[in-house]
Write an enzyme that holds these catalytic residues in place. Structure first.
Site, PDB file in Angstrom:
ATOM      1  N   HIS A 176      52.295  53.843  14.062  1.00 34.32           N
ATOM      2  CA  HIS A 176      52.955  52.561  13.585  1.00 34.32           C
ATOM      3  C   HIS A 176      52.323  52.104  12.292  1.00 34.32           C
ATOM      4  O   HIS A 176      52.558  51.136  11.808  1.00 34.32           O
ATOM      5  CB  HIS A 176      52.608  51.306  14.730  1.00 34.32           C
ATOM      6  CG  HIS A 176      53.423  51.588  15.911  1.00 34.32           C
ATOM      7  ND1 HIS A 176      54.699  51.978  15.942  1.00 34.32           N
ATOM      8  CD2 HIS A 176      53.062  51.737  17.180  1.00 34.32           C
ATOM      9  CE1 HIS A 176      55.183  52.067  17.305  1.00 34.32           C
ATOM     10  NE2 HIS A 176      54.171  51.919  17.990  1.00 34.32           N
ATOM     11  N   ASP A 212      56.233  60.077  21.305  1.00 35.45           N
ATOM     12  CA  ASP A 212      55.562  58.596  21.881  1.00 35.45           C
ATOM     13  C   ASP A 212      56.812  58.001  22.288  1.00 35.45           C
ATOM     14  O   ASP A 212      58.007  58.189  21.921  1.00 35.45           O
ATOM     15  CB  ASP A 212      54.816  58.079  20.908  1.00 35.45           C
ATOM     16  CG  ASP A 212      54.418  56.837  21.383  1.00 35.45           C
ATOM     17  OD1 ASP A 212      53.201  56.727  21.600  1.00 35.45           O
ATOM     18  OD2 ASP A 212      54.868  55.658  21.399  1.00 35.45           O
ATOM     19  N   HIS A 214      57.749  55.006  21.635  1.00 34.91           N
ATOM     20  CA  HIS A 214      58.090  54.199  20.779  1.00 34.91           C
ATOM     21  C   HIS A 214      58.335  54.757  19.324  1.00 34.91           C
ATOM     22  O   HIS A 214      57.676  55.724  19.138  1.00 34.91           O
ATOM     23  CB  HIS A 214      56.911  52.976  20.617  1.00 34.91           C
ATOM     24  CG  HIS A 214      56.554  52.277  21.789  1.00 34.91           C
ATOM     25  ND1 HIS A 214      55.598  52.674  22.395  1.00 34.91           N
ATOM     26  CD2 HIS A 214      57.282  51.429  22.706  1.00 34.91           C
ATOM     27  CE1 HIS A 214      55.506  52.085  23.653  1.00 34.91           C
ATOM     28  NE2 HIS A 214      56.426  51.381  23.786  1.00 34.91           N
ATOM     29  N   ASP A 302      53.123  57.821  26.736  1.00 35.86           N
ATOM     30  CA  ASP A 302      53.737  56.423  27.154  1.00 35.86           C
ATOM     31  C   ASP A 302      55.219  56.593  27.701  1.00 35.86           C
ATOM     32  O   ASP A 302      55.699  55.380  27.948  1.00 35.86           O
ATOM     33  CB  ASP A 302      53.373  55.414  26.156  1.00 35.86           C
ATOM     34  CG  ASP A 302      53.620  55.466  24.818  1.00 35.86           C
ATOM     35  OD1 ASP A 302      54.362  56.618  24.448  1.00 35.86           O
ATOM     36  OD2 ASP A 302      53.563  54.635  24.149  1.00 35.86           O
TER      37      ASP A 302
HETATM   38 ZN   LIG Z   1      54.102  54.174  22.283  1.00 28.70          ZN
END
Ligand SMILES: [Zn+2]
Length: 362
Positions: A176, A212, A214, A302
């Protein structure tokens, strides 16, 4: 040292300094919560890969050359110095603020065309570099942030030197973190640094595949206008209410020279193994079609069934199957990203890495 059990044959790069970052929670929707990006995450993964027989190698310190190619020096400098400045200016001792947390952000709407100035007050300047309230900085954070980069760069070195695969057990995660701003529990982009290092080592076409749960908005932003580093991500639909909310949509395909070298596959909550692996296949095929001299995987665990941070419901068998597909694509540096269910995290990591080694051996 206990004898190693023959088994998982992937080099694991590790630095104890990655444990020094104690974010002390996160401020989510105005309330400081315990948070899930905790040092214990690295501990359970390390124990699991050791128990599976993987060799563990120390991260080698690197200079800032590669880092400076993917991040603005102002961001790197801010992260390096902000905690010391926070302490020196009394935010802890006089005001009881035990972590660095921004509170005002120079958004496009606030500035309305004005230049983003750099205010003298430390607390007024934080929003220039951090885009959320969940990504706290405390004592030891910088040492861990920098060690995580060294861990990723060491894994990239191993791959550049001929290893079929190497795994960077780094923390805090990185995908991120963008060129000039951090957030989402990420500070510097470990996977982007690994990709840049592989380019420098001679790989002409590098692909980053981000599994991941996200969207890796930071990695996307770093390479958005570049053709030499492909970025492909599958993730829970940010439009369905999940972080990072503002990026990760299917229409984001890169720009300029990088047009077509960015691919997002947003997935519905509850997708499960079949739909998730079908998306992995799409990204692997697209990367292979463009040519992959070296692969970087943003390995987030995740998307798993029990994880508190996503609704994608992927099983351990799903992670192993994804690993096989990624291992077949070529030499691969795997970079640890998210994964927050402590009881299952170690087993999920071992399953993914075992899949990678099985795929690489084919
Ligand atoms: Zn994540």
């Amino acid at each position: 040292m206990p004898p190693q059990i023959p088994g998982l044959d992937i080099p694991v790069v590790w630095s104890e300094d990655c444990l020094r970052h104690e974010p002390g929670g996160e401020v989510w929707l105005g309330v400081r919560e315990q948070g899930t990006e905790v040092p214990e995450r690295a501990g359970v993964i390390l124990a699991a890969v050791r128990a599976a027989g993987a060799p563990v190698l120390p991260a080698v310190p690197h200079g800032d050359e590669v880092l400076s190619a993917v991040h603005d020096d102002a961001l790197i400098g801010h992260l390096r110095t902000v905690w010391a400045e926070w302490e020196a200016r009394g935010y802890v001792s006089e005001h009881g603020r035990d972590r660095v947390v921004p509170y005002v952000f120079p958004t496009a709407g606030m500035l309305a065309g004005l230049p983003a100035r750099s205010p003298a007050a430390t607390h007024g300047r934080l929003g220039l570099y951090c885009y959320d309230t969940m990504t706290l900085i405390g004592p030891g954070s910088w040492e861990a942030i920098r060690a995580a980069v060294d861990t990723a760069l060491t894994a990239a070195d191993l791959v550049a030197a001929g290893a079929a695969a190497a795994y960077a057990l780094c923390r805090p995660p990185g995908h991120h973190a963008g060129p000039a701003a951090y957030g989402g529990s990420c500070y510097l982009n470990n996977a982007a640094a690994a990709a840049q290092a592989l380019r420098r080592a001679g790989a002409e076409r590098v692909a980053i595949i981000d599994i991941d749960a996200h969207h890796g908005n930071g990695t996307q932003a770093i390479f958005y206008d570049r053709a030499d580093v492909y970025y492909g991500s599958l993730h829970v639909d940010p439009g369905a209410g999940w972080f990072p909310h503002y990026a990760g949509y299917a229409g984001e395909r890169g720009s300029g020279a990088g047009d077509g070298a960015n691919r997002n596959l947003p997935l519905a909550p509850g997708t499960g193994d079949a739909g998730w692996l079908a998306a992995v296949d799409v990204l692997c095929a697209e990367a292979a079609g463009r040519g992959v001299d070296a692969l970087v995987v943003s390995l987030g665990l995740d998307a798993a069934q029990a994880d508190p941070e996503s609704p994608l419901r992927v099983t351990s068998a799903g992670y192993r199957a994804a690993g096989e597909r990624l291992g077949r694509l070529g030499p691969v540096a795997l970079i640890q990203e998210g994964g927050y269910d402590l009881p299952s995290l170690g087993g999920l990591t071992v399953a993914a890495l075992a899949g990678v080694m099985a795929g690489a051996a084919e």
